[in-house]
Design a protein around this motif. Structure first.
Motif, PDB file in Angstrom:
ATOM      1  N   UNK A 117       0.824  -1.220   0.000  1.00 35.12           N
ATOM      2  CA  UNK A 117       0.000   0.000   0.000  1.00 35.12           C
ATOM      3  C   UNK A 117       0.858   1.271   0.000  1.00 35.12           C
ATOM      4  N   UNK A 118       1.880   1.270  -0.867  1.00 35.31           N
ATOM      5  CA  UNK A 118       2.710   2.474  -1.016  1.00 35.31           C
ATOM      6  C   UNK A 118       1.925   3.500  -1.815  1.00 35.31           C
ATOM      7  N   UNK A 119       1.807   4.685  -1.276  1.00 33.66           N
ATOM      8  CA  UNK A 119       1.001   5.715  -1.922  1.00 33.66           C
ATOM      9  C   UNK A 119       1.513   6.007  -3.337  1.00 33.66           C
ATOM     10  N   UNK A 120       0.595   5.958  -4.300  1.00 33.77           N
ATOM     11  CA  UNK A 120       0.944   6.274  -5.674  1.00 33.77           C
ATOM     12  C   UNK A 120       1.575   5.146  -6.460  1.00 33.77           C
ATOM     13  N   UNK A 121       1.645   3.923  -5.885  1.00 33.29           N
ATOM     14  CA  UNK A 121       2.289   2.777  -6.537  1.00 33.29           C
ATOM     15  C   UNK A 121       1.305   1.616  -6.627  1.00 33.29           C
ATOM     16  N   UNK A 122       1.228   0.997  -7.812  1.00 30.67           N
ATOM     17  CA  UNK A 122       0.459  -0.239  -7.966  1.00 30.67           C
ATOM     18  C   UNK A 122       1.222  -1.166  -8.899  1.00 30.67           C
ATOM     19  N   UNK A 123       0.877  -2.449  -8.862  1.00 33.48           N
ATOM     20  CA  UNK A 123       1.556  -3.442  -9.694  1.00 33.48           C
ATOM     21  C   UNK A 123       0.541  -4.335 -10.376  1.00 33.48           C
ATOM     22  N   UNK A 124       0.923  -4.853 -11.551  1.00 34.25           N
ATOM     23  CA  UNK A 124       0.044  -5.735 -12.314  1.00 34.25           C
ATOM     24  C   UNK A 124       0.858  -6.464 -13.364  1.00 34.25           C
ATOM     25  N   UNK A 125       0.359  -7.588 -13.900  1.00 36.30           N
ATOM     26  CA  UNK A 125       0.971  -8.186 -15.087  1.00 36.30           C
ATOM     27  C   UNK A 125       0.857  -7.209 -16.255  1.00 36.30           C
ATOM     28  N   UNK A 126       1.916  -7.090 -17.040  1.00 40.30           N
ATOM     29  CA  UNK A 126       1.879  -6.197 -18.207  1.00 40.30           C
ATOM     30  C   UNK A 126       0.815  -6.671 -19.192  1.00 40.30           C
ATOM     31  N   UNK A 127       0.085  -5.727 -19.728  1.00 37.96           N
ATOM     32  CA  UNK A 127      -0.890  -6.019 -20.783  1.00 37.96           C
ATOM     33  C   UNK A 127      -0.535  -5.177 -22.005  1.00 37.96           C
ATOM     34  N   UNK A 128      -0.405  -5.840 -23.165  1.00 35.75           N
ATOM     35  CA  UNK A 128      -0.023  -5.167 -24.409  1.00 35.75           C
ATOM     36  C   UNK A 128      -1.128  -5.383 -25.431  1.00 35.75           C
ATOM     37  N   UNK A 129      -1.738  -4.299 -25.881  1.00 33.44           N
ATOM     38  CA  UNK A 129      -2.732  -4.441 -26.954  1.00 33.44           C
ATOM     39  C   UNK A 129      -2.328  -3.693 -28.217  1.00 33.44           C
ATOM     40  N   UNK A 130      -1.244  -2.927 -28.135  1.00 34.21           N
ATOM     41  CA  UNK A 130      -0.699  -2.251 -29.320  1.00 34.21           C
ATOM     42  C   UNK A 130       0.685  -1.711 -28.953  1.00 34.21           C
ATOM     43  N   UNK A 131       1.548  -1.591 -29.957  1.00 38.15           N
ATOM     44  CA  UNK A 131       2.875  -1.000 -29.761  1.00 38.15           C
ATOM     45  C   UNK A 131       3.110  -0.037 -30.912  1.00 38.15           C
TER      46      UNK A 131
END
Length: 317
Positions: free
Chosen positions: A26-40
């Motif tokens: 619960x660090x303020x301003x930080x979140x984590x997730x698996x990368x999701x790529x739908x376009x580059x």
């Protein structure tokens, strides 16, 4: 909100635990997730302040995605430009310049001609090679392995010159290293995260895979300090944020055997609960540290001392 992403393939235990650990802090301003790529799209930034890369060595599309992300300011762990250029023979050569003991090693041209070449493409290569000098330098027993790659693929133990020629004939277009065997008393696999956090793990490569982290030896305090110094020196020169170094002790001297593992094994079932807990916690803390220090739109990559010193020399010329 600064997002930390992790890019991975078939593995599950480490990526999921990494994401959960960061979010649980619960660090303020930080979140984590698996990368999701739908376009580059070229020159377009991603939503991620930090991406931990666990798979791009096997997926060229991901490597291109990460380079574009890095150019736009994402801190990629590990630096995709350096990892693309790095290989095991260079690492061994560098080790000789920074006082890290390594096995005697030579690099060999591929047994078969690379695609789209002919014998005329190798006008500067002597044939046959000076095999007598090569074998005298390395000695037998020896190991032969690809100069780039990992996972114990295409690794051969060789007992004689005839054994070498028989096995080398099987290697096709692979460029191989021929390396002195270090007959060791103890062996260690060492995580290094952020160029400053080190965990030295007794490791027995002769055991079945699921028992390799079960060993009946441990380093003395003096040897632990010496190995930590070697691990830090290697990673600071190479510039890896997340790597493992394998050290074999022969007559008490730690030899760096394999130290280009920028997507190292971190699976719970293989490394064990204690090591898994350390790597999840340390990687999560370092990724948060990295995200908090990221400045959007600039180079936020880690570059090793070798590159930085070479660049500094060029500026002086």
């Amino acid at each position: 909100m600064k997002k930390i992403g992790i890019l991975f393939g078939q593995e599950r235990s480490f990526p999921m635990a990494f994401v959960e650990r960061i979010n649980a802090k619960h660090v303020e301003g930080i979140s984590a997730e698996p990368v999701r790529i739908d376009k580059v799209m070229q020159g377009v930034a991603t939503d991620y302040a930090v991406i931990v890369d666990r798979i791009s060595q096997d997926v060229p599309f991901y490597r291109a995605f990460l380079k574009n992300a890095a150019l736009c300011g994402t801190a990629v762990i590990n630096n995709p430009f350096w990892w693309s250029a790095d290989e095991k023979f260079f690492n061994n050569c560098l080790a000789t310049q920074i006082n890290v003991p390594v096995p005697k090693t030579v690099i060999l041209p591929s047994r078969e001609l690379p695609a789209d070449t002919s014998d005329q493409s190798f006008s500067n290569l002597a044939y046959p090679l000076d095999w007598e000098s090569i074998f005298h330098y390395v000695g037998f027993p020896a190991y032969m392995k690809p100069f780039a790659g990992g996972g114990w693929k295409n690794v051969y133990k060789l007992t004689s010159m005839d054994d070498f020629f028989e096995k080398h004939s099987e290697t096709g277009q692979l460029v191989m290293l021929l390396q002195e065997e270090i007959i060791f008393e103890e062996y260690y696999r060492c995580y290094c995260i952020g160029g400053k956090y080190v965990r030295i793990m007794p490791y027995e490569p002769r055991n079945p895979h699921h028992l390799r982290y079960v060993a009946d030896f441990a380093p003395s305090a003096e040897k632990l300090k010496e190995m930590e110094s070697i691990v830090l020196r290697i990673n600071q020169y190479l510039g890896y944020d997340f790597n493992t170094v394998e050290l074999a002790l022969r007559d008490g001297v730690p030899y760096a055997i394999d130290f280009c593992n920028p997507a190292p094994d971190a699976d719970l079932k293989s490394v064990g609960a204690d090591n898994f807990e350390w790597v999840v916690e340390t990687a999560a803390n370092y990724a948060i540290e990295k995200a908090l220090s990221v400045t959007p739109g600039i180079d936020n990559l880690t570059w090793g001392e070798y590159v930085k010193r070479s660049s500094a020399k060029q500026k002086l010329i």
